[in-house]
Design a protein around this motif. Structure first.
Motif, PDB file in Angstrom:
ATOM      1  N   LEU A 108       0.829  -1.193   0.000  1.00 20.11           N
ATOM      2  CA  LEU A 108       0.000   0.000   0.000  1.00 20.11           C
ATOM      3  C   LEU A 108       0.870   1.252   0.000  1.00 20.11           C
ATOM      4  CD1 LEU A 108      -2.717  -1.037   2.589  1.00 20.11           C
ATOM      5  CD2 LEU A 108      -2.937  -0.939   0.111  1.00 20.11           C
ATOM      6  N   VAL A 109       0.432   2.235  -0.768  1.00 27.27           N
ATOM      7  CA  VAL A 109       1.137   3.509  -0.878  1.00 27.27           C
ATOM      8  C   VAL A 109       0.198   4.592  -0.367  1.00 27.27           C
ATOM      9  CG1 VAL A 109       2.194   5.144  -2.483  1.00 27.27           C
ATOM     10  CG2 VAL A 109       2.424   2.680  -2.880  1.00 27.27           C
ATOM     11  N   SER A 110       0.673   5.398   0.571  1.00 24.25           N
ATOM     12  CA  SER A 110      -0.138   6.492   1.127  1.00 24.25           C
ATOM     13  C   SER A 110       0.128   7.780   0.362  1.00 24.25           C
ATOM     14  CB  SER A 110       0.207   6.722   2.596  1.00 24.25           C
ATOM     15  OG  SER A 110      -0.161   5.616   3.363  1.00 24.25           O
ATOM     16  N   ARG A 111      -0.954   8.472   0.073  1.00 25.11           N
ATOM     17  CA  ARG A 111      -0.862   9.802  -0.534  1.00 25.11           C
ATOM     18  C   ARG A 111      -1.932  10.668   0.098  1.00 25.11           C
ATOM     19  NH1 ARG A 111       0.051   8.704  -6.979  1.00 25.11           N
ATOM     20  NH2 ARG A 111       1.842   7.343  -6.703  1.00 25.11           N
ATOM     21  N   ASN A 112      -1.681  11.960   0.099  1.00 25.51           N
ATOM     22  CA  ASN A 112      -2.660  12.902   0.623  1.00 25.51           C
ATOM     23  C   ASN A 112      -3.415  13.532  -0.541  1.00 25.51           C
ATOM     24  OD1 ASN A 112      -1.982  12.654   3.383  1.00 25.51           O
ATOM     25  ND2 ASN A 112      -0.173  13.892   3.026  1.00 25.51           N
ATOM     26  N   VAL A 113      -4.723  13.639  -0.377  1.00 25.17           N
ATOM     27  CA  VAL A 113      -5.562  14.323  -1.362  1.00 25.17           C
ATOM     28  C   VAL A 113      -6.374  15.373  -0.615  1.00 25.17           C
ATOM     29  CG1 VAL A 113      -5.685  12.373  -2.950  1.00 25.17           C
ATOM     30  CG2 VAL A 113      -7.422  12.603  -1.178  1.00 25.17           C
ATOM     31  N   ARG A 114      -6.772  16.398  -1.326  1.00 31.33           N
ATOM     32  CA  ARG A 114      -7.588  17.456  -0.726  1.00 31.33           C
ATOM     33  C   ARG A 114      -9.018  17.310  -1.222  1.00 31.33           C
ATOM     34  NH1 ARG A 114      -5.715  20.682   2.870  1.00 31.33           N
ATOM     35  NH2 ARG A 114      -3.517  21.127   2.835  1.00 31.33           N
ATOM     36  N   VAL A 115      -9.912  17.222  -0.256  1.00 32.75           N
ATOM     37  CA  VAL A 115     -11.340  17.131  -0.558  1.00 32.75           C
ATOM     38  C   VAL A 115     -12.051  18.175   0.309  1.00 32.75           C
ATOM     39  CG1 VAL A 115     -13.389  15.667  -0.469  1.00 32.75           C
ATOM     40  CG2 VAL A 115     -11.185  14.676  -1.134  1.00 32.75           C
ATOM     41  N   ARG A 116     -12.653  19.136  -0.367  1.00 30.11           N
ATOM     42  CA  ARG A 116     -13.375  20.200   0.344  1.00 30.11           C
ATOM     43  C   ARG A 116     -12.502  20.895   1.381  1.00 30.11           C
ATOM     44  NH1 ARG A 116     -19.098  17.110   1.346  1.00 30.11           N
ATOM     45  NH2 ARG A 116     -19.711  17.007  -0.825  1.00 30.11           N
ATOM     46  N   GLY A 117     -11.274  21.174   1.003  1.00 28.51           N
ATOM     47  CA  GLY A 117     -10.354  21.885   1.882  1.00 28.51           C
ATOM     48  C   GLY A 117      -9.712  21.046   2.968  1.00 28.51           C
ATOM     49  N   ARG A 118     -10.058  19.771   3.030  1.00 29.58           N
ATOM     50  CA  ARG A 118      -9.476  18.893   4.048  1.00 29.58           C
ATOM     51  C   ARG A 118      -8.444  17.981   3.407  1.00 29.58           C
ATOM     52  NH1 ARG A 118     -13.682  15.341   6.249  1.00 29.58           N
ATOM     53  NH2 ARG A 118     -11.973  14.603   7.535  1.00 29.58           N
ATOM     54  N   ARG A 119      -7.351  17.789   4.082  1.00 34.66           N
ATOM     55  CA  ARG A 119      -6.334  16.854   3.620  1.00 34.66           C
ATOM     56  C   ARG A 119      -6.687  15.472   4.161  1.00 34.66           C
ATOM     57  NH1 ARG A 119      -0.206  17.002   5.550  1.00 34.66           N
ATOM     58  NH2 ARG A 119      -1.164  15.788   7.178  1.00 34.66           N
ATOM     59  N   ILE A 120      -6.804  14.520   3.243  1.00 35.04           N
ATOM     60  CA  ILE A 120      -7.178  13.166   3.623  1.00 35.04           C
ATOM     61  C   ILE A 120      -6.089  12.221   3.136  1.00 35.04           C
ATOM     62  CG2 ILE A 120      -8.883  11.328   3.319  1.00 35.04           C
ATOM     63  CD1 ILE A 120     -10.953  13.547   2.806  1.00 35.04           C
ATOM     64  N   SER A 121      -5.644  11.350   4.007  1.00 31.89           N
ATOM     65  CA  SER A 121      -4.645  10.352   3.648  1.00 31.89           C
ATOM     66  C   SER A 121      -5.362   9.127   3.073  1.00 31.89           C
ATOM     67  CB  SER A 121      -3.843   9.954   4.885  1.00 31.89           C
ATOM     68  OG  SER A 121      -2.875   8.988   4.543  1.00 31.89           O
ATOM     69  N   VAL A 122      -4.921   8.711   1.898  1.00 27.31           N
ATOM     70  CA  VAL A 122      -5.517   7.563   1.216  1.00 27.31           C
ATOM     71  C   VAL A 122      -4.413   6.544   0.972  1.00 27.31           C
ATOM     72  CG1 VAL A 122      -6.701   6.797  -0.866  1.00 27.31           C
ATOM     73  CG2 VAL A 122      -7.245   9.023   0.102  1.00 27.31           C
ATOM     74  N   ARG A 123      -4.691   5.279   1.300  1.00 33.48           N
ATOM     75  CA  ARG A 123      -3.729   4.193   1.075  1.00 33.48           C
ATOM     76  C   ARG A 123      -4.294   3.237   0.040  1.00 33.48           C
ATOM     77  NH1 ARG A 123      -1.629   1.532   6.408  1.00 33.48           N
ATOM     78  NH2 ARG A 123      -0.510   0.441   4.796  1.00 33.48           N
TER      79      ARG A 123
END
Length: 67
Positions: free
Chosen positions: A2-17
């Motif tokens: 699994l690779v973790s990356r951060n994405v921005r959704v509605r101004g929030r940073r969310i970590s996705v693996r």
């Protein structure tokens, strides 16, 4: 793996693996749709059913290529 990356959704940073293959597939979808990664993730987050963004992204990717 699994690779973790951060994405921005509605101004929030969310970590996705996701698996690297899923990130590659999502990148391909972005290129074909001429959209940025954050734009696609926002679309998925808004349209998703109850559950996490990671699982919603997996379903979105699978459905995209299945259709």
């Amino acid at each position: 793996m699994l690779v973790s990356r951060n994405v921005r959704v509605r101004g929030r940073r969310i970590s996705v693996r996701l698996e690297q293959e899923m990130w590659d597939a999502l990148g391909e979808i972005c290129r074909m749709a001429n959209r940025g990664m954050h734009e696609v993730c926002i679309h998925v987050a808004v349209a998703r059913r109850p559950g996490g963004l990671t699982s919603s992204l997996r379903v979105f990717i699978m459905s995209y290529f299945r259709d």
